[in-house]
Design a protein around this motif. Structure first.
Motif, PDB file in Angstrom:
ATOM      1  N   VAL A  82       0.846  -1.194   0.000  1.00 25.82           N
ATOM      2  CA  VAL A  82       0.000   0.000   0.000  1.00 25.82           C
ATOM      3  C   VAL A  82       0.879   1.241   0.000  1.00 25.82           C
ATOM      4  N   LYS A  83       0.301   2.356  -0.413  1.00 32.17           N
ATOM      5  CA  LYS A  83       0.996   3.627  -0.269  1.00 32.17           C
ATOM      6  C   LYS A  83       1.165   3.870   1.230  1.00 32.17           C
ATOM      7  N   PRO A  84       2.303   4.397   1.649  1.00 31.01           N
ATOM      8  CA  PRO A  84       2.518   4.551   3.086  1.00 31.01           C
ATOM      9  C   PRO A  84       1.587   5.565   3.745  1.00 31.01           C
ATOM     10  N   TYR A  85       1.156   6.554   3.001  1.00 31.42           N
ATOM     11  CA  TYR A  85       0.266   7.572   3.556  1.00 31.42           C
ATOM     12  C   TYR A  85      -0.948   7.751   2.657  1.00 31.42           C
ATOM     13  N   LYS A  86      -2.044   8.163   3.260  1.00 35.63           N
ATOM     14  CA  LYS A  86      -3.233   8.512   2.497  1.00 35.63           C
ATOM     15  C   LYS A  86      -3.698   9.883   2.965  1.00 35.63           C
ATOM     16  N   LYS A  87      -4.392  10.574   2.100  1.00 39.80           N
ATOM     17  CA  LYS A  87      -4.905  11.897   2.464  1.00 39.80           C
ATOM     18  C   LYS A  87      -6.222  11.740   3.217  1.00 39.80           C
ATOM     19  N   ASN A  88      -6.348  12.493   4.295  1.00 41.79           N
ATOM     20  CA  ASN A  88      -7.634  12.505   4.983  1.00 41.79           C
ATOM     21  C   ASN A  88      -8.487  13.608   4.371  1.00 41.79           C
ATOM     22  N   GLY A  89      -9.643  13.848   4.919  1.00 44.10           N
ATOM     23  CA  GLY A  89     -10.556  14.843   4.361  1.00 44.10           C
ATOM     24  C   GLY A  89      -9.985  16.247   4.311  1.00 44.10           C
ATOM     25  N   LYS A  90      -8.973  16.534   5.121  1.00 47.50           N
ATOM     26  CA  LYS A  90      -8.373  17.866   5.173  1.00 47.50           C
ATOM     27  C   LYS A  90      -7.142  17.965   4.281  1.00 47.50           C
ATOM     28  N   GLY A  91      -6.840  16.928   3.527  1.00 46.19           N
ATOM     29  CA  GLY A  91      -5.674  16.934   2.662  1.00 46.19           C
ATOM     30  C   GLY A  91      -4.384  16.593   3.382  1.00 46.19           C
ATOM     31  N   GLU A  92      -4.466  16.259   4.677  1.00 46.52           N
ATOM     32  CA  GLU A  92      -3.270  15.893   5.438  1.00 46.52           C
ATOM     33  C   GLU A  92      -2.952  14.422   5.213  1.00 46.52           C
ATOM     34  N   LEU A  93      -1.680  14.107   5.276  1.00 51.81           N
ATOM     35  CA  LEU A  93      -1.278  12.714   5.112  1.00 51.81           C
ATOM     36  C   LEU A  93      -1.368  11.980   6.445  1.00 51.81           C
ATOM     37  N   LYS A  94      -1.943  10.801   6.414  1.00 55.67           N
ATOM     38  CA  LYS A  94      -2.050   9.941   7.588  1.00 55.67           C
ATOM     39  C   LYS A  94      -1.434   8.602   7.256  1.00 55.67           C
ATOM     40  N   LYS A  95      -0.882   7.934   8.263  1.00 56.56           N
ATOM     41  CA  LYS A  95      -0.320   6.609   8.039  1.00 56.56           C
ATOM     42  C   LYS A  95      -1.387   5.674   7.493  1.00 56.56           C
ATOM     43  N   GLN A  96      -1.048   4.950   6.454  1.00 56.05           N
ATOM     44  CA  GLN A  96      -1.983   4.026   5.815  1.00 56.05           C
ATOM     45  C   GLN A  96      -2.154   2.757   6.644  1.00 56.05           C
ATOM     46  N   VAL A  97      -1.059   2.264   7.209  1.00 55.88           N
ATOM     47  CA  VAL A  97      -1.106   1.026   7.989  1.00 55.88           C
ATOM     48  C   VAL A  97      -0.618   1.353   9.382  1.00 55.88           C
ATOM     49  N   VAL A  98      -1.450   1.077  10.360  1.00 58.56           N
ATOM     50  CA  VAL A  98      -1.012   1.271  11.740  1.00 58.56           C
ATOM     51  C   VAL A  98      -0.581  -0.073  12.290  1.00 58.56           C
ATOM     52  N   SER A  99       0.099  -0.020  13.395  1.00 67.88           N
ATOM     53  CA  SER A  99       0.641  -1.254  13.941  1.00 67.88           C
ATOM     54  C   SER A  99      -0.470  -2.242  14.283  1.00 67.88           C
ATOM     55  N   ASN A 100      -0.128  -3.501  14.197  1.00 62.88           N
ATOM     56  CA  ASN A 100      -1.036  -4.576  14.552  1.00 62.88           C
ATOM     57  C   ASN A 100      -1.182  -4.559  16.074  1.00 62.88           C
ATOM     58  N   PRO A 101      -2.393  -4.477  16.601  1.00 64.73           N
ATOM     59  CA  PRO A 101      -2.540  -4.387  18.053  1.00 64.73           C
ATOM     60  C   PRO A 101      -2.011  -5.601  18.816  1.00 64.73           C
ATOM     61  N   GLU A 102      -1.993  -6.765  18.180  1.00 62.88           N
ATOM     62  CA  GLU A 102      -1.508  -7.962  18.874  1.00 62.88           C
ATOM     63  C   GLU A 102       0.010  -8.035  18.915  1.00 62.88           C
ATOM     64  N   ILE A 103       0.651  -7.533  17.882  1.00 66.41           N
ATOM     65  CA  ILE A 103       2.110  -7.643  17.795  1.00 66.41           C
ATOM     66  C   ILE A 103       2.640  -6.451  17.013  1.00 66.41           C
ATOM     67  N   ASN A 104       3.686  -5.826  17.497  1.00 65.42           N
ATOM     68  CA  ASN A 104       4.230  -4.645  16.840  1.00 65.42           C
ATOM     69  C   ASN A 104       5.681  -4.874  16.429  1.00 65.42           C
ATOM     70  N   THR A 105       5.970  -6.099  16.004  1.00 68.39           N
ATOM     71  CA  THR A 105       7.302  -6.441  15.518  1.00 68.39           C
ATOM     72  C   THR A 105       7.147  -7.160  14.186  1.00 68.39           C
ATOM     73  N   GLY A 106       8.199  -7.152  13.386  1.00 68.56           N
ATOM     74  CA  GLY A 106       8.119  -7.863  12.124  1.00 68.56           C
ATOM     75  C   GLY A 106       9.040  -7.293  11.074  1.00 68.56           C
ATOM     76  N   VAL A 107       8.681  -7.553   9.813  1.00 67.21           N
ATOM     77  CA  VAL A 107       9.480  -7.192   8.646  1.00 67.21           C
ATOM     78  C   VAL A 107       8.665  -6.242   7.775  1.00 67.21           C
TER      79      VAL A 107
END
Length: 133
Positions: free
Chosen positions: A7-32
């Motif tokens: 996915v694109k790392p950021y997406k625009k919200n309704g205000k045109g600001e960039l927000k993270k597209q993928v947030v951390s997995n609530p069960e585990i925040n480690t990986g590749v």
């Protein structure tokens, strides 16, 4: 283990600001994470803590000139996360760098232990994902 699509790392919200597209997995925040430009994997990284923060640093301006970091265009690059334990993440990072040889990885594993390669191939088969690497 669970993987996202690219996915694109950021997406625009309704205000045109960039927000993270993928947030951390609530069960585990480690990986590749794997970063693509123009359809080609250019970087593979891993994190034993805060996978999202580690990966998103590659899309931000970096002021510390003592440490080298590959940075990417937020609009052109895509990113994929594989959520797993820190031990599995390190194995997968070695495997993907050895197999893909991404352009921006300084570490090249020239002599990967055959047992480690076998373990990594087994791990790759267990990743639940929606699109291939």
């Amino acid at each position: 283990m669970r993987a996202t699509r690219y996915v694109k790392p950021y997406k625009k919200n309704g205000k045109g600001e960039l927000k993270k597209q993928v947030v951390s997995n609530p069960e585990i925040n480690t990986g590749v994470y794997l970063i693509k430009e123009a359809g080609k994997i250019v970087y593979v990284g891993y994190s034993e803590t805060h996978l999202d923060k580690t990966a998103y640093r590659h899309f931000q301006t970096w002021q510390d000139f003592k440490q080298k970091r590959a940075t990417y265009n937020r609009e052109k690059a895509t990113i994929k996360f594989i959520f797993c334990s820190p031990a599995k993440a390190k194995i997968l990072e070695i495997y993907f760098i050895d197999k893909i040889k991404p352009r921006d990885n300084d570490i090249i594993y020239k002599h990967v232990n055959p047992a480690l390669k076998k373990r990594a191939k087994e791990l790759v088969k267990t990743i639940s994902e929606t699109d291939p690497f």
